[in-house]
Design an enzyme around this catalytic site. Structure first.
Site, PDB file in Angstrom:
ATOM      1  N   ARG A 155      -5.682 -22.778  36.598  1.00 30.54           N
ATOM      2  CA  ARG A 155      -6.371 -23.881  37.279  1.00 30.54           C
ATOM      3  C   ARG A 155      -5.373 -24.761  38.024  1.00 30.54           C
ATOM      4  NH1 ARG A 155      -9.569 -26.403  32.434  1.00 30.54           N
ATOM      5  NH2 ARG A 155     -10.048 -28.020  33.975  1.00 30.54           N
ATOM      6  N   SER A 175      -7.920 -38.448  37.528  1.00 32.13           N
ATOM      7  CA  SER A 175      -7.311 -37.121  37.536  1.00 32.13           C
ATOM      8  C   SER A 175      -7.759 -36.268  38.733  1.00 32.13           C
ATOM      9  CB  SER A 175      -7.563 -36.424  36.190  1.00 32.13           C
ATOM     10  OG  SER A 175      -6.685 -36.944  35.199  1.00 32.13           O
ATOM     11  N   CYS A 182      -5.098 -34.393  34.474  1.00 30.18           N
ATOM     12  CA  CYS A 182      -5.755 -33.125  34.161  1.00 30.18           C
ATOM     13  C   CYS A 182      -6.937 -32.984  35.116  1.00 30.18           C
ATOM     14  CB  CYS A 182      -6.178 -33.063  32.691  1.00 30.18           C
ATOM     15  SG  CYS A 182      -7.224 -34.433  32.144  1.00 30.18           S
ATOM     16  N   ARG A 183      -8.093 -32.586  34.639  1.00 29.05           N
ATOM     17  CA  ARG A 183      -9.291 -32.503  35.482  1.00 29.05           C
ATOM     18  C   ARG A 183     -10.058 -33.823  35.477  1.00 29.05           C
ATOM     19  NH1 ARG A 183     -13.895 -28.829  35.447  1.00 29.05           N
ATOM     20  NH2 ARG A 183     -15.772 -30.044  35.743  1.00 29.05           N
ATOM     21  N   LYS A 184     -10.232 -34.421  34.272  1.00 30.15           N
ATOM     22  CA  LYS A 184     -11.052 -35.629  34.188  1.00 30.15           C
ATOM     23  C   LYS A 184     -10.497 -36.658  33.214  1.00 30.15           C
ATOM     24  CE  LYS A 184     -14.281 -33.017  31.228  1.00 30.15           C
ATOM     25  NZ  LYS A 184     -15.656 -32.526  31.107  1.00 30.15           N
ATOM     26  N   GLY A 185      -9.203 -36.585  32.912  1.00 32.71           N
ATOM     27  CA  GLY A 185      -8.580 -37.589  32.062  1.00 32.71           C
ATOM     28  C   GLY A 185      -8.762 -37.358  30.582  1.00 32.71           C
ATOM     29  N   VAL A 186      -9.139 -36.156  30.177  1.00 30.15           N
ATOM     30  CA  VAL A 186      -9.343 -35.868  28.754  1.00 30.15           C
ATOM     31  C   VAL A 186      -8.122 -35.177  28.166  1.00 30.15           C
ATOM     32  CG1 VAL A 186     -10.721 -34.577  27.067  1.00 30.15           C
ATOM     33  CG2 VAL A 186     -11.848 -35.864  28.890  1.00 30.15           C
ATOM     34  N   THR A 187      -7.813 -33.951  28.615  1.00 26.77           N
ATOM     35  CA  THR A 187      -6.680 -33.251  28.002  1.00 26.77           C
ATOM     36  C   THR A 187      -5.346 -33.886  28.397  1.00 26.77           C
ATOM     37  OG1 THR A 187      -6.530 -31.540  29.731  1.00 26.77           O
ATOM     38  CG2 THR A 187      -7.954 -31.085  27.834  1.00 26.77           C
TER      39      THR A 187
END
Length: 297
Positions: A187, A275, A248-253
């Site tokens: 990704r 992100s 990351c993609r949305k601030g989670v990982t």
């Protein structure tokens, strides 16, 4: 240099089981199930209602966010967060333990750990090994929903742990911060699609370094040792003595990067909350790097 004494970011399943057995749960210790799964896979709230750590409340990350934002998992307001966690019986004097039920051992729990910290709460820990290992080790579970007495929580946003689109854009010029992206390599490179995403190509922010968050976890679902984590950062030439932003993609990982650095003694990693979800939609095309169809995401 004055070394800050850091609150323990991880607690063991054994410690939590003993705390529950000896009646420590209450205003001074609250447990949260922060599970979330992609639509159509597992149902987090349903699984919570079927079985959870005794005394745990369900932390719904879909509710505790900025629902007006066009981006995916943006932080709620100070008042929104304070009201939400207050209803879960959490005050500024509560030790909060967060876990989730992901098969990896930990997925969304570090996001909630970071949310408490970004809103000024220091006494928060992730359950090392998660619900997966709680079950594997035979600790008690219940289907009984918890009904904690509501508490008063005062949230104060710590801007040093949060980065905005404008700050990350400025950093492309100033290079004051290192930028680490926690998504999978495919990704990050733009070779694999973003899952469950419409109108969002994969790729990464120009100048960022890839450290997939799963590398911070053992096969058994526990956080790796500080020595192993330091070696991972060193291998990617990420200097933990220098400022660092996680994305990351949305601030989670990205919060896994913050947690891993914290375990290495670095508590000041900032998370770019919007992100890639925000960057892809707002940033100039030349700042988006991808191996995809056009070379730019």
């Amino acid at each position: 240099m004055v070394h800050q004494v850091l609150y323990r970011a991880l607690v063991s399943t054994k410690w939590l089981a003993e705390s529950i057995r000896t009646g420590k749960l209450g205003p001074g210790l609250r447990v949260l199930d922060a599970s979330w799964y992609s639509p159509g896979t597992r149902e987090a709230r349903k699984e919570y209602l079927e079985r959870h750590v005794p005394g745990a409340s369900f932390f719904d990350i879909e509710e505790c966010r900025d629902t007006a934002s066009p981006y995916e998992m943006m932080l709620p307001s100070e008042t929104g967060f304070a009201d939400y966690v207050g209803r879960l019986g959490i005050s500024n004097h509560t030790h909060v333990v967060v876990y989730d039920g992901d098969h990896l051992g930990s997925f969304y729990a570090p996001r909630v750990w970071w949310m408490f910290r970004v809103f000024g709460h220091r006494t928060v820990s992730v359950l090392n090994g998660g619900f997966r290992n709680w079950l594997k080790e035979g600790h008690p579970v219940t289907s009984e929903p918890s009904r904690p007495e509501p508490a008063v929580f005062k949230a104060t946003l710590d801007h040093s742990l949060l980065k905005t689109y404008e700050q990350v854009l400025e950093n492309l010029e100033s290079k004051r911060f290192q930028l680490v992206d926690s998504r999978s390599q495919g990704r990050f490179l733009g070779a694999e699609p973003e899952p469950d995403a419409f109108g969002l190509d994969s790729g990464h922010i120009h100048g960022s370094v890839n450290m997939p968050f799963m590398d911070f976890l053992t096969e058994d679902g526990f956080e790796k040792s500080p020595e192993e984590l330091r070696a991972l950062f060193q291998a990617k030439k990420v200097d933990l003595s220098q400022p660092l932003i996680a994305t990351c993609r949305k601030g989670v990982t990205a919060c896994h990067v913050a947690l891993a650095a914290y375990l290495c003694g670095k508590p000041d990693v900032a998370v770019y909350d919007g992100s890639w979800s925000e960057w892809f939609r707002r940033a100039p095309p030349e700042t988006r790097v991808s191996q995809g169809k056009s070379g730019k995401a």
